[in-house]
Design a protein around this motif. Sequence first.
Motif, PDB file in Angstrom:
ATOM      1  N   PHE A  61      21.772   7.014  44.464  1.00  0.00           N
ATOM      2  CA  PHE A  61      21.017   5.761  44.330  1.00  0.00           C
ATOM      3  C   PHE A  61      19.722   5.950  45.136  1.00  0.00           C
ATOM      4  CE2 PHE A  61      25.438   4.482  43.799  1.00  0.00           C
ATOM      5  CZ  PHE A  61      25.410   3.425  42.887  1.00  0.00           C
ATOM      6  N   GLY A  62      18.606   6.208  44.460  1.00  0.00           N
ATOM      7  CA  GLY A  62      17.334   6.401  45.165  1.00  0.00           C
ATOM      8  C   GLY A  62      17.104   7.860  45.484  1.00  0.00           C
ATOM      9  N   SER A  63      16.367   8.548  44.597  1.00  0.00           N
ATOM     10  CA  SER A  63      16.236  10.009  44.724  1.00  0.00           C
ATOM     11  C   SER A  63      14.844  10.486  45.049  1.00  0.00           C
ATOM     12  CB  SER A  63      16.678  10.685  43.416  1.00  0.00           C
ATOM     13  OG  SER A  63      18.023  10.403  43.154  1.00  0.00           O
ATOM     14  N   GLY A  64      13.831   9.621  44.912  1.00  0.00           N
ATOM     15  CA  GLY A  64      12.466  10.121  45.101  1.00  0.00           C
ATOM     16  C   GLY A  64      12.212  11.272  44.143  1.00  0.00           C
ATOM     17  N   PHE A  65      11.728  12.408  44.688  1.00  0.00           N
ATOM     18  CA  PHE A  65      11.480  13.570  43.825  1.00  0.00           C
ATOM     19  C   PHE A  65      12.578  14.626  43.962  1.00  0.00           C
ATOM     20  CE2 PHE A  65       8.295  13.427  47.327  1.00  0.00           C
ATOM     21  CZ  PHE A  65       8.878  14.348  48.191  1.00  0.00           C
ATOM     22  N   GLY A  66      13.730  14.205  44.494  1.00  0.00           N
ATOM     23  CA  GLY A  66      14.906  15.070  44.388  1.00  0.00           C
ATOM     24  C   GLY A  66      15.187  15.961  45.579  1.00  0.00           C
ATOM     25  N   CYS A  82      20.073  11.852  39.401  1.00  0.00           N
ATOM     26  CA  CYS A  82      19.072  11.281  40.304  1.00  0.00           C
ATOM     27  C   CYS A  82      18.558   9.992  39.681  1.00  0.00           C
ATOM     28  CB  CYS A  82      17.891  12.246  40.469  1.00  0.00           C
ATOM     29  SG  CYS A  82      18.320  13.791  41.286  1.00  0.00           S
ATOM     30  N   THR A  83      18.432   8.937  40.477  1.00  0.00           N
ATOM     31  CA  THR A  83      17.894   7.669  39.961  1.00  0.00           C
ATOM     32  C   THR A  83      16.657   7.299  40.760  1.00  0.00           C
ATOM     33  OG1 THR A  83      19.208   6.298  41.465  1.00  0.00           O
ATOM     34  CG2 THR A  83      20.210   6.869  39.353  1.00  0.00           C
ATOM     35  N   GLU A  84      15.665   6.811  40.058  1.00  0.00           N
ATOM     36  CA  GLU A  84      14.412   6.494  40.738  1.00  0.00           C
ATOM     37  C   GLU A  84      13.632   5.512  39.885  1.00  0.00           C
ATOM     38  OE1 GLU A  84      13.057   7.187  43.877  1.00  0.00           O
ATOM     39  OE2 GLU A  84      11.760   5.687  42.975  1.00  0.00           O
ATOM     40  N   PHE A  85      13.180   4.397  40.492  1.00  0.00           N
ATOM     41  CA  PHE A  85      12.399   3.492  39.647  1.00  0.00           C
ATOM     42  C   PHE A  85      10.898   3.746  39.728  1.00  0.00           C
ATOM     43  CE2 PHE A  85      13.412  -0.469  42.542  1.00  0.00           C
ATOM     44  CZ  PHE A  85      12.547  -0.022  43.520  1.00  0.00           C
ATOM     45  N   ASP A  86      10.458   4.665  40.562  1.00  0.00           N
ATOM     46  CA  ASP A  86       9.045   5.038  40.591  1.00  0.00           C
ATOM     47  C   ASP A  86       8.851   6.239  39.650  1.00  0.00           C
ATOM     48  OD1 ASP A  86       6.498   5.107  42.967  1.00  0.00           O
ATOM     49  OD2 ASP A  86       6.709   6.664  41.441  1.00  0.00           O
ATOM     50  N   GLU A  87       8.102   6.001  38.566  1.00  0.00           N
ATOM     51  CA  GLU A  87       7.957   7.035  37.541  1.00  0.00           C
ATOM     52  C   GLU A  87       7.291   8.299  38.067  1.00  0.00           C
ATOM     53  OE1 GLU A  87       6.257   6.319  33.396  1.00  0.00           O
ATOM     54  OE2 GLU A  87       7.406   4.494  33.828  1.00  0.00           O
ATOM     55  N   GLU A  88       6.275   8.119  38.915  1.00  0.00           N
ATOM     56  CA  GLU A  88       5.542   9.284  39.424  1.00  0.00           C
ATOM     57  C   GLU A  88       6.464  10.176  40.271  1.00  0.00           C
ATOM     58  OE1 GLU A  88       2.284   8.362  42.050  1.00  0.00           O
ATOM     59  OE2 GLU A  88       1.587  10.444  42.102  1.00  0.00           O
ATOM     60  N   GLU A  89       7.296   9.541  41.091  1.00  0.00           N
ATOM     61  CA  GLU A  89       8.221  10.325  41.923  1.00  0.00           C
ATOM     62  C   GLU A  89       9.217  11.081  41.034  1.00  0.00           C
ATOM     63  OE1 GLU A  89      10.017   7.721  44.875  1.00  0.00           O
ATOM     64  OE2 GLU A  89       8.046   6.920  45.382  1.00  0.00           O
ATOM     65  N   ALA A  90       9.758  10.386  40.029  1.00  0.00           N
ATOM     66  CA  ALA A  90      10.727  11.031  39.145  1.00  0.00           C
ATOM     67  C   ALA A  90      10.073  12.189  38.382  1.00  0.00           C
ATOM     68  CB  ALA A  90      11.311  10.011  38.177  1.00  0.00           C
ATOM     69  N   GLU A  91       8.848  11.982  37.913  1.00  0.00           N
ATOM     70  CA  GLU A  91       8.152  13.057  37.188  1.00  0.00           C
ATOM     71  C   GLU A  91       7.930  14.254  38.099  1.00  0.00           C
ATOM     72  OE1 GLU A  91       4.595  11.364  35.551  1.00  0.00           O
ATOM     73  OE2 GLU A  91       5.749  10.174  34.106  1.00  0.00           O
ATOM     74  N   GLN A  92       7.598  13.974  39.342  1.00  0.00           N
ATOM     75  CA  GLN A  92       7.426  15.059  40.314  1.00  0.00           C
ATOM     76  C   GLN A  92       8.750  15.808  40.502  1.00  0.00           C
ATOM     77  OE1 GLN A  92       4.369  16.009  42.183  1.00  0.00           O
ATOM     78  NE2 GLN A  92       5.815  17.696  42.185  1.00  0.00           N
ATOM     79  N   GLY A  93       9.850  15.058  40.521  1.00  0.00           N
ATOM     80  CA  GLY A  93      11.174  15.675  40.654  1.00  0.00           C
ATOM     81  C   GLY A  93      11.503  16.567  39.471  1.00  0.00           C
TER      82      GLY A  93
END
Length: 221
Positions: A61-66, A82-93
């Motif tokens: 729950f809450g992964s940032g960029f992994g 991994c779960t993340e509601f910030d798209e930029e952080e997830a894309e970076q991950g």
Amino acid sequence: MNVLPEHTARFLRATAPDHTPVQAEMADLAEEWGFPIIGPESGAVLRLLARSTDAERVFEFGSGFGYSATWFLRGGAESVICTEFDEEEAEQGVAFAAEYGYDDAVTFEVGDAMETIERYDGPFDVVLIDHQKSRYADAFEAVRPKLRPGSVVVADNIASGPIDFDALVRHVADGDPLPSSDEDAQTHGIGSYVDHVTDAPTVETAILPVGSGIAVSTLRG
Ligand SMILES: C[S@@+](CC[C@H](N)C(=O)[O-])C[C@H]1O[C@@H](n2cnc3c(N)ncnc32)[C@H](O)[C@@H]1O
């Protein structure tokens, strides 16, 4: 932020595992963004728990960029959701995983982790709770039916981060009421989580003062 006296914190830092190249790059990015990653001292615990549970599946729950996910993978976990509601952080991950060749082992779900967990069946061997502090206890209950005997749930920021640790100490040690959720939602959330996982007769919990402080829990059979 560390919760221990400086000399003890230095000792733990010095004995924590070195970062792998991807983790070093992530730590640099975290520094640049001012982003709170779990750090190598707690990361070593995540690695150990993945190894000791022989983890196949991990949910965060809450992964940032992994960054935290890479510690589970170092412990032999086969897959991390991994779960993340910030798209930029997830894309970076996703980009880190592709560049360093572990993209088959991580899945980034963009959106509210509390909704994502409903779409997954268990069992999960290890779970990390590291999202909104006000929702920790709800996250524990949401994932509880998806645990197997011996699964472990780790929650971060038990002793530092966006919380009033003194108020938390007065609550657990002296029985003072927690700040209300209107006054201080984060401290209320962490305090309620600590109450939840230390009071329930079927849950066994140890609080470890590494990194920002983690609660490690498992269910009794
Ligand atoms: C402390 S950081 C996670 C750090 C990560 N576990 C690590 O150690 O590398 C918390 C993250 O949770 C995300 N977040 C907060 N609430 C969320 C929610 N309900 N669903 C998904 N992500 C959430 C935030 O955007 C933030 O990136």
